[in-house]
Enzyme design. Structure first.
Site, mmCIF file in Angstrom:
data_model
loop_
_atom_site.group_PDB
_atom_site.id
_atom_site.type_symbol
_atom_site.label_atom_id
_atom_site.label_comp_id
_atom_site.label_asym_id
_atom_site.label_seq_id
_atom_site.Cartn_x
_atom_site.Cartn_y
_atom_site.Cartn_z
ATOM 1 N N GLU A 221 0.870 -1.178 0.000
ATOM 2 C CA GLU A 221 0.000 0.000 0.000
ATOM 3 C C GLU A 221 0.902 1.222 0.000
ATOM 4 O OE1 GLU A 221 -3.124 -0.056 -0.441
ATOM 5 O OE2 GLU A 221 -3.493 -2.198 -0.171
ATOM 6 N N CYS A 255 -2.031 9.321 2.138
ATOM 7 C CA CYS A 255 -1.614 8.757 0.842
ATOM 8 C C CYS A 255 -2.635 9.016 -0.248
ATOM 9 C CB CYS A 255 -1.327 7.269 0.977
ATOM 10 S SG CYS A 255 -2.729 6.296 1.574
#
Length: 465
Positions: A221, A255
């Site tokens: 991720e 993110c």
């Protein structure tokens, strides 16, 4: 047990011994029963509730995160995903019947979900509770044993997480390794059954190299430069408010935060004004004391350098003591300038203008595949065009950020922004190997056996073509 748990929650250096203990425990089959999995998740929920005040305190110490923002972005998501997983887990663990096809007739075929075994979860500093516990509960729901390595950048939160998990689980089921980058590197060198990593692209490359040595499957991720396209048909006031919120939440250290804006040149100035108004409403009288801190001095100075690299019409005075940088819009940005070279990861938002949407597509392609693509438009055909033209982990039309909060929507990247996904069912799937189990009947088809001849060839091509 308490002494053992405290010892294993400390800075463990004998990783081989730790993994051997977990492998032995996994081999007993204790983690594989539905009852054990549900019990583990219930215990985790109770422990999070018990430690909630201490988690609030730790998040404030590490990041100046208020209890409201801590619940909104960390604990609330943990409770939501826990509820979702526990509600559906009984269905997920069941075998699924699948057709075997002509070549296996007659037979019974099914997919049987089995846990990988002993897995490593490496979590980052920006949402240290959320991004540690969400993958952890997926691994537990799938029946694995887990070693969690939280970030050393948030020592208070990592310490509380270690104590929380040690209070619930025996170390042979769940252990926490706190400490430095060297310890993380030492963990990556071990032979795991699965690695789940959340962090930077450079960190993802290190995980891939380590996993390749032992052929370990993994999920990454990561992040990237998430583009935000705004066309003249967009609701500009709403777009500015939602984008500003995404850049202010956690001080933009997210993110999936918008990394840069591509806006039609005819509406740029109007957008800047609406963004300024939105920020002013978020922080009345300019009081930004509730802003999350930039994680460390290095990133604080890096972001200051980005602010100084362009014209910033929405900004204010930075506070070095609190490591607080107010929201900043950068206009008249060089498309090849320093702020466009790497992920911003802060409350700084560069704005580039366009007149031809084809230029936007080409520019986005040049930045790699992002974790998220945001499109603000009132024209459905524009939204579809950008969705078709640009690959990304997710597409969100007329909003941003909230896709990371849904248990029903898999969360993950593609290409440079990551591989694999989690949240809800996707978390269970990530930590599960779906193993085919086949059972043949006594009936045999002669066509499969030697010697081969023309008649068998005719029969074979009659049914398999």
């Amino acid at each position: 047990m308490e002494e053992d748990a405290a010892r294993w929650a400390a800075d463990i250096m004998d990783f081989e011994e730790l993994i051997a203990k977990q492998r032995a425990y996994f081999a007993t089959g204790a983690t594989r029963t539905l009852e054990n999995r549900l019990s583990a998740l219930e215990k985790l929920r109770d422990a999070v509730k018990e430690f909630q005040p201490r988690l609030y305190e730790a998040l404030e110490d590490d990041l100046n995160k208020t209890p409201y923002e801590a619940y909104l972005t960390e604990l609330g998501l943990v409770y939501s995903d826990l509820n979702y997983i526990t509600h559906h887990l009984k269905k997920w663990v069941k075998d699924e019947k699948v057709p075997g096809g002509v070549c296996l007739m007659p037979s019974k075929c099914r997919l049987s979900p089995e846990p990988y075994g002993v897995v490593l979860i490496v979590s980052p500093w920006n949402y240290p509770v959320n991004l540690s516990l969400l993958p952890l509960m997926g691994a537990l729901a799938a029946g694995n044993c887990v070693v969690l390595k939280p970030s050393g950048q948030v020592p208070h939160t990592s310490a509380v997480l270690a104590e929380l998990l040690a209070s619930v689980f025996p170390p042979e089921q769940v252990s926490v390794v706190t400490g430095t980058h060297d310890q993380c590197q030492g963990l990556l060198e071990q032979k795991w059954d699965y690695i789940f990593f959340t962090g930077s692209q450079a960190g993802g490359q290190a995980v891939m190299r380590a996993a390749a040595e032992n052929l370990i499957p993994f999920t990454l991720e990561l992040g990237g430069k998430n583009p935000t396209i705004i066309d003249p048909t967009a609701d500009l006031k709403r777009a500015a408010k939602r984008i500003a919120y995404a850049k202010c939440l956690n001080a933009g250290q997210t993110c999936v935060a918008p990394d840069y804006v591509l806006i039609h040149e005819s509406i740029r100035d109007a957008f800047v004004e609406e963004y300024r108004k939105a920020v002013a409403k978020f922080f009345p009288k300019g009081d930004m004391s509730s802003m999350v801190s930039i994680v460390n001095d290095h990133h604080f100075q890096r972001l200051l350098g980005l602010v100084e690299s362009g014209s910033a019409p929405v900004s204010g005075d930075a506070d070095p003591e609190l490591r607080m940088i107010p929201p900043a819009l950068l206009v008249d940005v060089d498309p090849n300038g320093p702020v466009m070279e790497r992920e911003v990861f802060g409350p700084v938002l560069p704005v580039l203008t366009w007149t031809d949407l084809n230029w936007c597509v080409s520019y986005i392609h040049g930045k790699g595949k992002p974790l998220a693509l945001y499109v603000f438009t009132g024209d459905a055909s524009i939204a579809q065009r950008m969705t078709d033209a640009c690959s990304s982990g997710a597409v969100f039309i007329n909003d941003c950020l909230l896709q990371a909060a849904s248990s029903g929507v898999p969360f993950g990247g593609v290409g440079q922004s990551g591989t694999g996904a989690y949240h809800g069912k996707a978390s269970f799937d990530t930590f599960t190997h779906y193993r085919p189990v086949l059972e043949r009947k006594k009936i045999d088809l002669p066509v499969r056996y030697f010697p081969f001849n023309k008649l068998k060839m005719k029969l074979l091509t009659m049914f398999v073509r």
